[in-house]
Write a protein that holds these residues in place. Sequence first.
Motif, PDB file in Angstrom:
ATOM      1  N   ILE A   1      48.222 -44.772   4.340  1.00  0.00           N
ATOM      2  CA  ILE A   1      48.376 -45.778   3.653  1.00  0.00           C
ATOM      3  C   ILE A   1      47.149 -47.025   4.023  1.00  0.00           C
ATOM      4  CG2 ILE A   1      50.076 -47.605   2.985  1.00  0.00           C
ATOM      5  CD1 ILE A   1      52.079 -45.885   3.744  1.00  0.00           C
TER       6      ILE A   1
ATOM      7  N   LEU B   1      57.986 -56.341  -0.289  1.00  0.00           N
ATOM      8  CA  LEU B   1      57.988 -54.887  -0.850  1.00  0.00           C
ATOM      9  C   LEU B   1      58.767 -54.878  -2.431  1.00  0.00           C
ATOM     10  CD1 LEU B   1      59.128 -52.805   2.158  1.00  0.00           C
ATOM     11  CD2 LEU B   1      56.692 -53.433   1.451  1.00  0.00           C
TER      12      LEU B   1
ATOM     13  N   GLY C   1      45.187 -50.838   2.411  1.00  0.00           N
ATOM     14  CA  GLY C   1      45.409 -51.830   1.613  1.00  0.00           C
ATOM     15  C   GLY C   1      45.187 -53.073   2.276  1.00  0.00           C
TER      16      GLY C   1
ATOM     17  N   ASP D   1      48.509 -43.296  -5.399  1.00  0.00           N
ATOM     18  CA  ASP D   1      49.255 -42.206  -4.421  1.00  0.00           C
ATOM     19  C   ASP D   1      48.621 -41.027  -4.758  1.00  0.00           C
ATOM     20  OD1 ASP D   1      52.460 -41.154  -3.425  1.00  0.00           O
ATOM     21  OD2 ASP D   1      50.521 -40.457  -2.890  1.00  0.00           O
TER      22      ASP D   1
ATOM     23  N   MET E   1      48.138 -49.616  -1.290  1.00  0.00           N
ATOM     24  CA  MET E   1      49.052 -50.726  -1.619  1.00  0.00           C
ATOM     25  C   MET E   1      48.443 -52.273  -1.518  1.00  0.00           C
ATOM     26  SD  MET E   1      52.360 -50.258   1.168  1.00  0.00           S
ATOM     27  CE  MET E   1      53.383 -51.616   0.546  1.00  0.00           C
ATOM     28  N   ASP E   2      49.164 -52.896  -2.558  1.00  0.00           N
ATOM     29  CA  ASP E   2      48.506 -54.017  -2.723  1.00  0.00           C
ATOM     30  C   ASP E   2      49.920 -55.070  -3.296  1.00  0.00           C
ATOM     31  OD1 ASP E   2      46.250 -55.808  -5.178  1.00  0.00           O
ATOM     32  OD2 ASP E   2      46.814 -56.304  -2.952  1.00  0.00           O
TER      33      ASP E   2
ATOM     34  N   SER F   1      49.474 -56.808   2.368  1.00  0.00           N
ATOM     35  CA  SER F   1      50.032 -55.872   1.224  1.00  0.00           C
ATOM     36  C   SER F   1      51.360 -55.447   1.478  1.00  0.00           C
ATOM     37  CB  SER F   1      48.955 -54.561   1.213  1.00  0.00           C
ATOM     38  OG  SER F   1      48.873 -54.239   2.308  1.00  0.00           O
TER      39      SER F   1
ATOM     40  N   LEU G   1      56.472 -51.923   5.353  1.00  0.00           N
ATOM     41  CA  LEU G   1      56.884 -50.683   4.815  1.00  0.00           C
ATOM     42  C   LEU G   1      57.020 -49.505   6.074  1.00  0.00           C
ATOM     43  CD1 LEU G   1      57.756 -49.075   2.408  1.00  0.00           C
ATOM     44  CD2 LEU G   1      55.442 -47.944   2.235  1.00  0.00           C
TER      45      LEU G   1
ATOM     46  N   LYS H   1      52.085 -52.988   4.118  1.00  0.00           N
ATOM     47  CA  LYS H   1      51.809 -51.712   4.537  1.00  0.00           C
ATOM     48  C   LYS H   1      52.716 -51.686   5.925  1.00  0.00           C
ATOM     49  CE  LYS H   1      47.239 -51.869   5.884  1.00  0.00           C
ATOM     50  NZ  LYS H   1      46.815 -53.283   5.846  1.00  0.00           N
TER      51      LYS H   1
ATOM     52  N   ARG I   1      53.314 -53.617  -3.562  1.00  0.00           N
ATOM     53  CA  ARG I   1      53.321 -52.558  -4.349  1.00  0.00           C
ATOM     54  C   ARG I   1      52.640 -51.243  -4.049  1.00  0.00           C
ATOM     55  NH1 ARG I   1      56.319 -53.409  -9.200  1.00  0.00           N
ATOM     56  NH2 ARG I   1      55.618 -55.632  -9.194  1.00  0.00           N
ATOM     57  N   ILE I   2      53.163 -49.897  -4.059  1.00  0.00           N
ATOM     58  CA  ILE I   2      52.145 -48.790  -4.094  1.00  0.00           C
ATOM     59  C   ILE I   2      51.430 -48.792  -5.261  1.00  0.00           C
ATOM     60  CG2 ILE I   2      52.034 -46.295  -3.444  1.00  0.00           C
ATOM     61  CD1 ILE I   2      54.538 -46.490  -1.614  1.00  0.00           C
TER      62      ILE I   2
ATOM     63  N   CYS J   1      58.931 -49.720  -3.761  1.00  0.00           N
ATOM     64  CA  CYS J   1      57.981 -48.922  -3.123  1.00  0.00           C
ATOM     65  C   CYS J   1      58.639 -47.290  -3.249  1.00  0.00           C
ATOM     66  CB  CYS J   1      57.749 -49.002  -1.615  1.00  0.00           C
ATOM     67  SG  CYS J   1      56.693 -50.791  -1.551  1.00  0.00           S
TER      68      CYS J   1
END
Lengths: 242, 219, 240
Positions: free
Chosen positions: A32, A17, A34, A217, A209-210, A38, A43, A40, A213-214, A20
């Motif tokens: 979320i 992560l 992705g 948004d 997310m990828d 990624s 997170l 997610k 990273r976000i 984020c």
Amino acid sequence: MIEIDDVSKWYDDFQVLRDCSIGVARGEVVVICGPSGSGKSTLIKCVNGLEPFQSGRITVDGISVGDRRTHLPKVRAKVGMVFQSFELFPHMRALDNVTLGQIKALRRGKAEAEAVAMDLLRRVGLEEHARKHPAELSGGQQQRVAIARALAMQPVAMLFDEPTSALDPEMINEVLDVMVELAQDGMTMMVVTHEMGFARKVAGRIAFMDEGRIVEDRTTEEFFGAPHTERAQAFLSKILQH
Amino acid sequence: MFAQFDFDVILRSLPFLWQGMQVSLLLTGLAVVGGIVLGTILALFRLSRLVPLAWFGGLYVNMFRSVPLILVIFWFYFLVPVALGRPVGGFTSALIAFVLFEAAYYCEIIRAGIQSVPRAQTNAGLAIGLSQAQVTGYVVLPQAFRNMLPVLLTQGIILFQDTSLVYVVALRDFMTASSVVATRDGRLIEMYTFAALVYFAICFAASRAVRRLRRTYAL
Amino acid sequence: MNYNWNWGVLFQDPYYWWLASGLMWTVLVAGAAWLIAFPLGSAIGVARTVEIRWARAIGTVYVELFRNVPLLVQMFLWYFVFPELMPEAVGRWLKRDLPNPEFWTAVVCLGTYTAARVAEQVRSGIESIPKGQRNAALAVGLDEAQAYRHVLLPVAYRIVVPPLTSEFLTIFKNSSLALTIGVLELTAQSRQIENYTFQGFEAFTAATILYLLITLLVVLLMRRVETRTRIPGYIAQGQA
């Protein structure tokens, strides 16, 4: 309600992560999406302390999750989680799955817990199956019991980690319907999913997310209206083909 | 507290103990080989479609796995001379007991190993024209042994520990030798502690080696 | 083969009673040792799976120690060496005042040894449960101890009923090692009969049959346990 501030996490040398930051206000539904890998799922597991993180801050209803002094079971009782693989406890009946947390963590009496459980099972449409074991239920039914199990703790927010990804197509809708109803009743929700139809219907905001990273948004109208970053565009073109 | 202990006794008796260790190692080695050979035959019996063979294999394994090794040692220590009509050395009786006993355990390991080779492999072998026996010998067993090598070796370590039981028929292996020195010189604590340390060192090192083998070859 | 058969000797006084007494001591040693092995082994097995480093370390050391030394050597260590390493008063009590010291030594030795084996079974049972189960238990608000008690251990024990059965059988077989420190259990008594009467075939056959009976009873009992604790519709990991 949920504040994620500059959170980074490493597995040994690998950074999962990266810085984020995202928030979910009371009553808001944030989706979320992705590609896999990624971060997610990671997170969302950080939000209720199932995964530790090395830097940044996460607060749930004012309580800091990363703080070592925080009693995590208390946080987890406030935030419900629904898993991709349902994770019902196989040796207990559906009813007992829903009462276990109430009795042991909330210290409710058995009668009260069962009343709450039956009410929730009715709400998700599974009253008659209360006395069955998970192995006797279909995937969609198991996931709905899992939602009831999380709701039994009367959480202030609900976390969903790809709740329909492990379901056969014909059962996805029965679960999504329950989630839509929950959202319309005003539950604060953070949902990791690819179901963009669901997102369009109830999400207030959608994040992409990828690689940890976000990247995006945005509000839902913006997300489905205005153009995207390249990475988001590439991902969405693949999943929106269904 | 350690002042009255005489660790010198260990040094003095090392040659004697070494002879005992040689007996332990020899017995282990021969029993492992014999056990695997007989165990493979028994495994093939149990997996055979011929009912009498399967039945015999099952009976053999279940019987030997239901009784203590000490009893089996007593059995053959008594039985072998009577059956042959003449006195037989303790080592021979013990070896026979160990081979027959351990074969039952090796059989189960090997049987599981053979069953872990997918049926599709057998089918592929038959499809190219090999006979059942050839398929078993050239396709199934080699893969089975590769899969079970770590477990076979671990069973060997267990066998090495089991050889200490020949104490009950006074065969001079490492354990019995230690005991002889212990009682003769009145140095029970030193000798038994030493014996424990030696066994620990050997078995721990061996199990570590097996673990490394497992990791290197991804078994 | 030159041998005088005499099956009647098994039914004569005192040989008949020797066998009965031997059987009784075998069952007592094995039973008492299991009462130590099962709880102790479970605790160590659990210790090897928790996130607390020192608990895992203790568990690992225990298992490695007890599994790399032959049971016979452990028996002698407990009987000859242990009393000498204890403070004077304890040592004297062990050697003089404890009734039936051979029996209790054998029980403690066998119990602690088998605990190491039980620990490994319990550990593998817990480790075979998908990680999601622990996560789900924690997510619902249970703490670690509750998660183990209500979710992980109930399933883990059901998974390992077959190997635990095998350990329970093994403890009956290993009880024979008590004869090396003087407990007159079943194998010892059959040897005694052979020594006195030279009817080895009969004596050892009697012991063999009795051990087979024990095995049969244990297997039937454990099968009953397995049926009654079965989770409807659930196939445990490892069975297929």
